[in-house]
Design a protein around this motif. Structure first.
Motif, PDB file in Angstrom:
ATOM      1  N   LEU A 110       0.887  -0.801   0.097  1.00 49.43           N
ATOM      2  CA  LEU A 110       0.058   0.250   0.030  1.00 49.43           C
ATOM      3  C   LEU A 110       0.733   1.436   0.131  1.00 49.43           C
ATOM      4  O   LEU A 110       0.790   2.125  -0.764  1.00 49.43           O
ATOM      5  CB  LEU A 110      -0.627  -0.252   0.958  1.00 49.43           C
ATOM      6  N   ARG A 140       1.949   1.906  -3.732  1.00 47.34           N
ATOM      7  CA  ARG A 140       1.502   2.281  -4.661  1.00 47.34           C
ATOM      8  C   ARG A 140       0.988   4.183  -3.910  1.00 47.34           C
ATOM      9  O   ARG A 140       0.795   5.062  -4.974  1.00 47.34           O
ATOM     10  CB  ARG A 140       0.106   1.735  -3.850  1.00 47.34           C
ATOM     11  N   THR A 141       0.765   4.209  -2.656  1.00 42.74           N
ATOM     12  CA  THR A 141       0.654   5.915  -2.816  1.00 42.74           C
ATOM     13  C   THR A 141       1.875   6.547  -2.496  1.00 42.74           C
ATOM     14  O   THR A 141       1.710   7.815  -3.452  1.00 42.74           O
ATOM     15  CB  THR A 141       0.811   5.551  -1.065  1.00 42.74           C
ATOM     16  N   ILE A 195       1.682   7.993  -6.896  1.00 41.67           N
ATOM     17  CA  ILE A 195       0.948   8.120  -6.815  1.00 41.67           C
ATOM     18  C   ILE A 195       1.393  10.137  -6.291  1.00 41.67           C
ATOM     19  O   ILE A 195       1.109  10.645  -7.254  1.00 41.67           O
ATOM     20  CB  ILE A 195      -0.421   8.177  -6.179  1.00 41.67           C
ATOM     21  N   PHE A 222      -5.426  11.877  -4.958  1.00 42.78           N
ATOM     22  CA  PHE A 222      -4.781  10.903  -4.419  1.00 42.78           C
ATOM     23  C   PHE A 222      -5.691  10.162  -4.198  1.00 42.78           C
ATOM     24  O   PHE A 222      -5.421   8.411  -4.513  1.00 42.78           O
ATOM     25  CB  PHE A 222      -4.068  11.326  -3.290  1.00 42.78           C
ATOM     26  N   PHE A 223      -6.965   9.490  -3.216  1.00 47.24           N
ATOM     27  CA  PHE A 223      -7.681   9.054  -2.452  1.00 47.24           C
ATOM     28  C   PHE A 223      -8.299   8.425  -4.366  1.00 47.24           C
ATOM     29  O   PHE A 223      -8.779   6.875  -4.010  1.00 47.24           O
ATOM     30  CB  PHE A 223      -8.565   9.191  -1.642  1.00 47.24           C
ATOM     31  N   ARG A 224      -8.920   8.742  -5.204  1.00 49.85           N
ATOM     32  CA  ARG A 224      -9.495   8.700  -6.094  1.00 49.85           C
ATOM     33  C   ARG A 224      -8.470   7.444  -7.066  1.00 49.85           C
ATOM     34  O   ARG A 224      -8.606   6.772  -7.465  1.00 49.85           O
ATOM     35  CB  ARG A 224     -10.038   9.671  -7.287  1.00 49.85           C
ATOM     36  N   GLU A 225      -7.252   7.627  -6.900  1.00 49.66           N
ATOM     37  CA  GLU A 225      -6.081   6.760  -8.013  1.00 49.66           C
ATOM     38  C   GLU A 225      -6.334   5.650  -7.213  1.00 49.66           C
ATOM     39  O   GLU A 225      -6.555   4.660  -7.415  1.00 49.66           O
ATOM     40  CB  GLU A 225      -5.372   7.500  -7.925  1.00 49.66           C
ATOM     41  N   LEU A 226      -6.013   5.538  -5.686  1.00 46.58           N
ATOM     42  CA  LEU A 226      -5.702   4.568  -4.573  1.00 46.58           C
ATOM     43  C   LEU A 226      -7.371   3.659  -4.894  1.00 46.58           C
ATOM     44  O   LEU A 226      -7.265   2.341  -4.374  1.00 46.58           O
ATOM     45  CB  LEU A 226      -5.230   4.946  -2.929  1.00 46.58           C
ATOM     46  N   PHE A 227      -8.838   4.241  -4.205  1.00 43.56           N
ATOM     47  CA  PHE A 227      -9.433   3.666  -4.599  1.00 43.56           C
ATOM     48  C   PHE A 227     -10.817   3.919  -5.031  1.00 43.56           C
ATOM     49  O   PHE A 227     -11.576   3.005  -4.701  1.00 43.56           O
ATOM     50  CB  PHE A 227     -10.095   4.444  -2.724  1.00 43.56           C
ATOM     51  N   LEU A 259      -1.855   4.725   7.455  1.00 37.53           N
ATOM     52  CA  LEU A 259      -1.820   3.257   6.158  1.00 37.53           C
ATOM     53  C   LEU A 259      -2.441   1.595   6.943  1.00 37.53           C
ATOM     54  O   LEU A 259      -3.148   1.499   5.434  1.00 37.53           O
ATOM     55  CB  LEU A 259      -0.307   2.944   5.390  1.00 37.53           C
ATOM     56  N   LEU A 297      -8.474  -3.056   2.832  1.00 31.11           N
ATOM     57  CA  LEU A 297      -8.505  -3.379   1.823  1.00 31.11           C
ATOM     58  C   LEU A 297      -7.847  -5.026   1.849  1.00 31.11           C
ATOM     59  O   LEU A 297      -8.076  -5.893   0.658  1.00 31.11           O
ATOM     60  CB  LEU A 297      -6.924  -2.808   1.350  1.00 31.11           C
TER      61      LEU A 297
END
Ligand code: PHE
Length: 290
Positions: free
Chosen positions: A66, A69-70, A73, A185-190, A263, A270
């Motif tokens: 995670l 990935r964070t 982004i 950021f959060f849209r890219e992740l989730f 995280l 997740l």
């Protein structure tokens, strides 16, 4: 053969042939016997029918995955990685962040103090301060790392967790930039279906401050409190200026935003991990699934 009488030649020839093949056969037999002995010795005590020793390729820990990935982004948005020590001074962890001596976070019951007065950082906001100490604005950094709190250990709490903080200082930075950055950021992740709520909150080092709630199908479709954030309090810039002995972070000229989130809880959701301790028990049977 040339000295042998003509009539004896066939008999003698045959005899010599017989001798040669007898010697050759004996040599071959002996060689085969020696090789068989060697093979047997090589395998002595070894059951070649047993399974071999496997060397499995490991997997990255769910929190590390995670984190990677964070970071990827934020890198796309131009944030650089910054780092700092886990063992910190009270000044970097609290005073510089406008957190007064009587603030509850500084309580001995909440923080791990060392005998010399230093402490285990309670957040990676310390790295924001350390970065501002050594560089001039504009600044765009993320600071992932371990943070420590004196929490009672249970299914959702450990004394150590993994935090990701960010700091952006430039001219004309506004709340709109903060919201845009976090939402992207959060849209890219989730995923693109993520929805957000920015609720007014209080942090000593940001003003105004918000808590961010997110709702996304990737996170089970429920509202979750996910991050803290806000506009850097001018008092933090003043602290940094005093320490630096200059006015590099003139609050009349520079503004900035900061944010932070953990995280561990996201990784739990997740991976449908019901107990945070599964992440630290180091049980391969659990962790290798991810
Ligand atoms: N440091 C805060 C915490 O640990 C999170 C935060 C970071 C809040 C930056 C606002 C701005 O809870």
């Amino acid at each position: 053969m040339k000295d042998v009488a003509k009539e004896d030649k066939p008999r003698l020839g045959k005899l010599l042939n017989d001798v040669r093949s007898a010697v050759t056969t004996a040599l071959d037999e002996r060689k085969a016997a020696l090789q068989a002995n060697a093979d047997e010795a090589a395998f002595a005590g070894i059951d070649v029918t047993l399974p071999g020793t496997a060397h499995p390729i490991g997997t990255l820990h769910p929190i590390t995955q995670l984190l990677d990935r964070t970071v990827a982004i934020f890198r796309r948005m131009g944030f650089a990685l910054a780092d700092g020590p886990d063992i910190e001074t009270e000044w970097h962890c609290f005073d510089a962040l406008n957190t007064p001596a009587d603030h509850p976070a500084r309580n001995e019951q909440d923080t791990f103090y060392l005998a010399d007065g230093r402490l285990l950082r309670t957040h990676t906001s310390t790295v924001q301060i350390r970065t501002m100490e050594k560089t001039a604005p504009p600044i765009r950094i993320i600071a992932p790392g371990a943070a420590y709190r004196r929490d009672e250990i249970d299914a959702t709490h450990l004394a150590q967790f993994t935090q990701m903080e960010g700091l952006y200082v430039d001219q004309g930075v506004s709340v709109a930039d903060l919201k845009g950055t976090l939402e992207f950021f959060f849209r890219e992740l989730f995923g693109p279906d993520a929805q957000f709520r920015f609720r007014p909150h209080f942090f000593p080092f940001t003003e105004p401050s918000y808590e961010v709630d997110i709702k996304a199908s990737a996170l089970g479709g429920k509202w979750l409190e996910i991050a803290g954030c806000g506009m850097v309090d001018p008092a933090v810039f003043e602290q940094v200026n005093t320490r630096r002995g200059d006015t590099a972070f003139d609050p009349e000229k520079w503004t900035g935003f900061a944010f932070g989130f953990g995280l561990d809880r996201l990784a739990m959701i997740l991976t449908s991990t019901p107990d945070i301790r599964y992440f630290t028990d180091n049980d391969q049977r659990y962790l290798a699934q991810f």
